[in-house]
Design an enzyme around this catalytic site. Structure first.
Site, PDB file in Angstrom:
ATOM      1  N   CYS A  14      36.883  40.633  45.312  1.00 35.97           N
ATOM      2  CA  CYS A  14      37.277  40.539  46.714  1.00 35.97           C
ATOM      3  C   CYS A  14      37.064  41.942  47.264  1.00 35.97           C
ATOM      4  CB  CYS A  14      38.709  40.042  46.850  1.00 35.97           C
ATOM      5  SG  CYS A  14      39.897  40.805  45.718  1.00 35.97           S
ATOM      6  N   ARG A  45      43.023  38.416  45.576  1.00 38.86           N
ATOM      7  CA  ARG A  45      42.310  37.140  45.552  1.00 38.86           C
ATOM      8  C   ARG A  45      41.588  36.931  44.228  1.00 38.86           C
ATOM      9  NH1 ARG A  45      40.179  38.280  51.612  1.00 38.86           N
ATOM     10  NH2 ARG A  45      40.598  40.397  50.900  1.00 38.86           N
TER      11      ARG A  45
END
Lengths: 449, 602
Positions: free
Chosen positions: B338, B344
């Site tokens: 990410c 994430r």
């Protein structure tokens, strides 16, 4: 009328059936008076047998000479049939349309269906008002069973036997009936043994704009309350709708005329669809044809399901039972949900000419599927949560055809297995204990010094 | 404690959200670690314990005719609405809590005071119980393709990575250091999961410092090496979990994403998961919906929809499924990033591990996964959870979302997880509780500097000890070899009432199938033992002295406490399944230990 007149093409070969989460099937499509059948004529593939009565709407599409019919069913299933040949496809489509919208009740499948099972317990004899009244009599002597509606003349939509307060005679009942919409005068719905309180039901009073009243109706309602007690009249309409009804001769109870009663409005939108509609991929597929019915029964079944979810140990039946009722309410080989009233059902001779759903359900092999393994009977009142967070989408009905249930079925099986295994284990332990106790008594004399 | 202005306030009202009439007067206590509210009515005493670290915000509401209201919102989604009679008391409690719930220094966190009555040896073993290196061995490392590297042992290549890294075999030091320099915060591509069956790997890193035109030979070699470590697929997927727009904006700042032209045989893909700020706001909106007093159905549904929460959960799940599919269906390796590769990326990698490998669906396996993909590789727990009084913009429910994804999976696959929902909720509570040291600090280096292993205890042995509470009775080991293929159609994502309305007991089913089945499992264990014993006795019947058998039988049949259960408690199998004491134990964080703690300090 002959069904053959409606079936323009009884048979088409090379039809391909598409269903979600199932392999496509190619085979022969047959139309009978009551069924749409697709069979590959091979042993290993499942056949499709669909009652025309289950079909809610159909859509046609054509790509070249290949026609496609999308069939949307009342049980919320959507299937696709690819039919070679434009003429065949059009014929099939119009036949299905005609067969699925038959007007006459006596042409419905239940009148043609012959059961392949032995009826052990006749479902038509399952609910006998006299029997139910005996139960009531054992708890209270305040009520009587009236035959005032014996010939359905007082209230065509009520059954012939009705439970009413003991002190109200049939003449008063007739007068009260004339004051209620459709003659639906107040009758007993439920008696609560613990405190003797009751629920009664009725149609709206015909007060009209000039505030008509009816002494017999007032007396009938008051007869259910002891001196000094108060009761609620629950009007399931909004106050505005109730007001409007006056102009059409209807209305609501004036509190001055029913001093012991407090009227409250608990608005239920009559024509509302499912409250979760926004979140639901599909809902009822009514394609503009006028429908006098809202999904009232489905709403009731769903309420039961919501409570069942919150009290999973308090119901003898499981979710499958509710889903089965939903299915049979819309399309069935049985006639339990045919007709609109007892009077109609009697006239149609349903109990002589057709089979009751209960005759089929009340056999051990069917009942087994509908029993809740977690059930533990208890007499307590249950209070469900009505917080929005507590009300879930009824996936068993609304997502039934949109997902694979393999994993959920496995979980249910596993749960049933754990419970069953435990019961067996307890039985084995108990029987071993008995054996040992017996051995002990047999051996004792030998061991005594 | 110097922060407690007033340790005890009487005649405080705890407002009941649903039935205000039911609110009664009670006494509020502040201790070094907890806020305790005690209701004393006639013969019943009800205590509500709230750990200071669980408090997310304290707010003084406008004065009313009934008194001074104080609203306490917790990270566990508990809400306390207190009403004080005197403004002064309210102010004192408010002031004290402000200082107590978000300490300034790490040493003030609960874990540094807490002692679960273990000796140093227990403590050491507790910390060694979950070992990331063991998980690499379990995957089959080192092998022909991957090896365990100690290049980062002094945290010099990447300060936020752990000391051991999984790297492609024979990759040169120059490639490793070069690639690290070309990645945000030096977070170079490293192994997250090696799938034995397909030889495909899931790797993770941060965004490349590619800007608009920059490239780096070593980084390109690194990706090449990852690709070559998989004999079954000629290309690798490079998955940027961010929305394309966000990634493009980063290019202007000298960061960005891989240019497919510069790397050989990569297939580049965006996944569109929003950033920590969007997620924080989304949760806040969700919690507003959850805390409305008596919402209408449409208030609730509209609020749920507008929060976007389930949309974000779906985006994480979609990305996880993409990875798992690439690995098991295309046999392709995947490199995931990410921006910094710690939010994430952690969500997506750990989720795909759960989809691919049944081990991570066990009680211990989930511990290993959290240790590996979150703690050790530098998910910034201290910042994301707001343990200390730091930048509130760093706080985000990234880990909560991961737990929710696992829960959503368990709803679709009720038989594949060894644990139940309570395990996830307990872990969530513990993450914020700071009672154990596991989730303190932002990376391994920081934890080492804090000497957490010497000063605090590990959570995992505690959870394992209570594992009977967290078992899923429907778990079927026979199903364990399958890769999970969840549906990510929107209709499969549900609001997790058990988590976000955990403290609104009235909303939950009144009869718990889980409790029912757990108690049956317990009965089953007892029943099976009794039966074995009975069969044994029947076997020896008539052979041995009857008087002994008789005594045995009398004990067995008459004694309410099964003597067999008690006698065999020491067996390993027995402790594994020992469910005898499971009933009536609270699931919440406030265990018996917390109470002892307070007694000591008072």
């Amino acid at each position: 009328m002959e069904f053959a007149e409606l079936i323009k093409t009884p048979r088409v070969d090379g039809v391909v059936l598409h269903r979600p989460f199932m392999p496509t099937v190619e085979g022969t499509l047959c139309l009978t008076g009551h069924h749409l059948i697709l069979s590959s004529r091979q042993d290993n593939t499942e056949e499709l047998w669909l009652l025309h009565a289950n079909i809610d709407s159909i859509e046609k599409r054509f790509v070249g000479s290949l026609g496609t019919i999308i069939v949307k069913c009342k049980d919320l299933r959507v299937i696709q049939l690819d039919i070679p040949g434009m003429e065949e496809c059009l014929n099939i489509a119009s036949s299905i349309e005609a067969l699925s919208t038959l007007d006459s009740v006596s042409l419905m499948y239940p009148f043609f269906y012959r059961p392949l099972f032995e009826v052990i317990e006749d479902g038509w004899q399952l609910f006998v008002p006299e029997e139910a009244f005996k139960d009531l009599e054992s708890m209270t002597d305040e009520w009587r069973l009236s035959e005032v509606n014996k010939d359905f003349s007082v209230c065509p939509s009520y059954p012939s036997l009705l439970t009413v307060p003991k002190d109200i005679d049939d003449e008063s009942l007739c007068k009260a009936a004339s004051f209620r919409h459709g003659g639906r005068f107040p009758v007993l719905s439920y008696y609560h043994k613990k405190n003797g309180m009751v629920m009664m039901r009725a149609a709206q009073p015909l007060t009209g704009t000039n505030g008509r009243r009816c002494k017999e109706d007032e007396k009938l309602i008051n007869a259910t309350l002891c001196a000094g007690k108060r009761g609620y009249i629950i009007d399931t309409r909004t106050i505005a709708v109730a007001q409007q009804a006056k102009a059409r001769g209807g209305g609501f109870e004036q509190e001055a005329n029913y001093p012991q009663w407090r009227r409250i409005h608990k608005a239920i939108e009559r024509c509302a669809g499912h409250p979760f509609q926004q979140r639901c991929a599909q809902s009822a597929y009514s394609n503009g044809k006028p429908r006098s019915e809202a999904p009232v029964f489905l709403l009731f079944l769903e309420c039961v399901w919501q409570i069942l979810r919150q009290f999973p140990c308090s119901f003898q039946f499981n979710e499958n039972f509710l889903i089965m009722l939903f299915e049979h309410a819309y399309a069935s080989q049985f006639s339990t949900f045919l007709g609109n009233s007892v009077a109609e059902r009697v006239k149609l001779l349903l109990s002589q000419k057709t089979v009751s759903l209960w005759s089929w359900v009340n056999r051990p092999q069917e009942l087994e599927r509908f029993l809740n393994p977690l059930y533990e009977p208890n007499n307590l009142v249950i209070w469900p949560s009505v917080a929005p967070q507590s009300l879930l989408l009824w996936e068993g009905v609304f997502l039934r055809w949109n997902r694979s249930t393999k994993c959920l079925d496995e979980a249910y099986q596993e749960m049933a297995h754990i419970i069953e295994y435990n019961k067996e284990l307890q039985n084995k332990v108990n029987s071993l204990r008995r054996q040992l106790a017996q051995l002990e008594t047999e051996d004792s004399p030998l061991q005594t010094p | 404690m110097e922060h407690i202005i007033t340790p005890k306030v009487e005649y405080v009202k705890l407002l009941n959200r649903y039935a205000e009439k039911k609110s009664v007067l009670g006494t509020l206590y502040l201790t070094a670690t907890h806020l305790i509210y005690v209701e004393q009515t006639n013969n019943t005493r009800k205590e509500t314990w709230v750990l200071h670290h669980h408090i997310m915000s304290v707010e003084k509401l406008p004065l009313t005719a009934h008194g001074c209201p104080l609203l306490i919102c917790c990270k566990t989604f508990q809400l306390l609405h207190l009403l004080f009679q005197r403004e002064r008391d309210c102010q004192d409690v408010y002031q004290s809590l402000l200082r107590l719930f978000q300490p300034v220094k790490e040493e003030e966190l609960y874990a540094f005071l807490y002692n679960p009555h273990q000796n140093e040896e227990d403590r050491r073993q507790g910390w060694e119980f979950i070992n990331v290196a063991n998980d690499f061995s379990r995957m089959g490392l080192s092998n022909d393709y991957w090896e365990i590297s100690h290049l980062n042992k002094d945290y010099e290549i990447c300060s936020t990575y752990p000391s051991i890294l999984g790297l492609p075999k024979n990759v040169s030091v120059a490639t490793v250091t070069g690639s690290a320099k070309f990645r945000s915060r030096g977070r170079l591509p490293v192994l997250s999961y090696f799938h034995k069956d397909t030889k495909a790997a899931i790797c993770r890193c941060s965004q490349p410092l590619s800007g608009l035109t920059s490239r780096c030979v070593e980084d390109e070699q690194m990706l090449q090496a990852i690709s070559q470590a998989n004999p079954n697929c000629p290309f690798i997927y490079v998955v940027d979990t961010r929305p394309k727009l966000n990634a493009m904006a980063n290019r202007a700042a000298g960061k960005g994403y891989e240019n497919e032209d510069n790397y050989s045989n990569i297939r580049f893909q965006f996944q569109g998961i929003e950033n920590i700020h969007v997620m924080r706001n989304s949760l806040q909106k969700l919690l507003e919906v959850c805390s409305v007093k008596s919402p209408s159905m449409s208030d609730y549904l509209t609020g749920l929809e507008n929060s976007g929460w389930l949309r974000h959960i779906k985006s994480v799940m979609d990305a996880g499924v993409f990875l798992a599919k690439a690995v098991c269906e295309e046999r392709a390796s995947v490199l995931v990033h990410c921006s910094d590769g710690w939010d994430r990326t952690a969500q997506v990698c750990s989720l795909s591990c759960i989809l691919l490998d049944p081990y991570y669906r066990t009680i211990k396996g989930l511990m290993v996964l959290i240790e590996k993909e979150w703690i050790s590789i530098g998910h910034k727990f201290s910042h994301r959870c707001g343990h200390l009084d730091t930048d509130p913009k760093e706080v985000s429910p990234v880990f909560t979302q991961f737990l929710e994804c696992v829960w959503q999976l368990s709803e679709q696959f009720p038989c594949v997880f060894e644990f139940n929902e309570r395990y996830l909720i307990e872990i969530h509570n513990q993450v914020y509780a700071c009672q154990y040291g596991n989730f303190i600090g932002n990376c391994q280096k920081e934890r080492l500097e804090m000497r957490l292993h010497e000063k605090t205890f590990s959570l995992w042995p505690h959870l394992l000890k209570n594992q009977h509470l967290y078992r899923n009775p429907l778990y079927r080991r026979s199903l364990e070899c399958t890769v999970l293929r969840p549906s990510t159609l929107p209709l499969h994502f549900k609001f997790w009432c058990g988590m976000y309305n955990y403290y609104d007991g009235g909303m939950h089913p009144k009869q718990s199938v889980l409790d029912q089945l757990l108690s049956l499992t317990q009965k089953q264990v007892e029943g099976e033992r009794t039966m074995t014993e009975l069969q044994r006795v029947r076997g020896v019947m008539g052979v041995v002295d009857f008087v002994r058998v008789e005594r045995y039988l009398t004990d067995m049949m008459l004694s309410p406490s099964h003597p067999f259960t008690a006698a065999e408690g020491a067996e390993p199998a027995a402790t594994e399944h020992d469910l005898t004491s499971s009933k009536d134990k609270p699931v919440s964080v406030e265990t018996e230990h917390s109470k002892e703690e307070v007694q000591e300090s008072s």
